[in-house]
Design a protein around this motif. Structure first.
Motif: not given
Length: 123
Positions: A84-85, A87, A82, A15-18, A121, A67, A12-13
C-alpha cells in the motif's frame, strides 16, 4: 522439484496498491521462512519482508514497515505481499524466496527463489 512462482506485479500510480502472490510447491514448507526481496536496476537485491510458515512471525525492512504486509495461506501453499501507499522508489523486480533460517534478511540465507515479477510505480 521446488518451485516458487510469483504473480501480481504491474504498473501502478504513486499512492496505489498491489498484492503480490508466491505459489510454493515441491516440498513441505512448514519449517521454512518465506521472504520477499526486490532489486532495482543497478542496485543490489534488497530485503523487504519475511514470514515463518508455521506461527506467522514476521519481520520487515524499515523502508516498507507500515506500508507492506506479508501473509500466508497454508491451505493454498501461497504467501503474499500486500503493498500500500506505493512510492516510485518501490519500483523493482520483486522476488519470493524460501529459507530454513528463522527470519533471514540476507539473500545468501535463502535456498530457493522465484523468477521475479516487475513492479513499477509511476509518479
Amino acid at each position: 522439484q521446488v518451485q516458487l512462482i510469483e504473480s501480481g506485479g504491474g504498473l501502478v500510480q504513486a499512492g496505489g496498491s498491489l498484492r503480490l502472490s508466491c505459489a510454493a510447491s515441491g516440498r513441505t514448507f512448514s519449517r521454512y521462512a518465506m521472504g520477499w526481496f526486490r532489486q532495482a536496476p543497478g542496485k543490489e537485491r534488497e530485503f523487504v519482508a519475511t514470514i515463518r510458515w508455521t506461527g506467522g512471525s514476521t519481520y520487515y525492512a524499515d523502508s516498507v514497515k507500515g506500508r507492506f504486509t506479508i501473509s500466508r495461506d497454508n491451505a493454498l501453499n501461497t504467501f503474499y505481499l500486500q503493498m500500500n501507499s506505493l512510492k516510485p522508489e518501490d519500483t523493482a523486480v520483486y522476488y519470493c524466496a524460501a529459507s530454513m533460517i528463522w527470519l533471514p534478511t540476507t539473500p545468501s540465507d535463502y535456498n530457493y527463489w522465484g523468477q521475479g515479477t516487475q513492479v513499477t510505480v509511476s509518479s
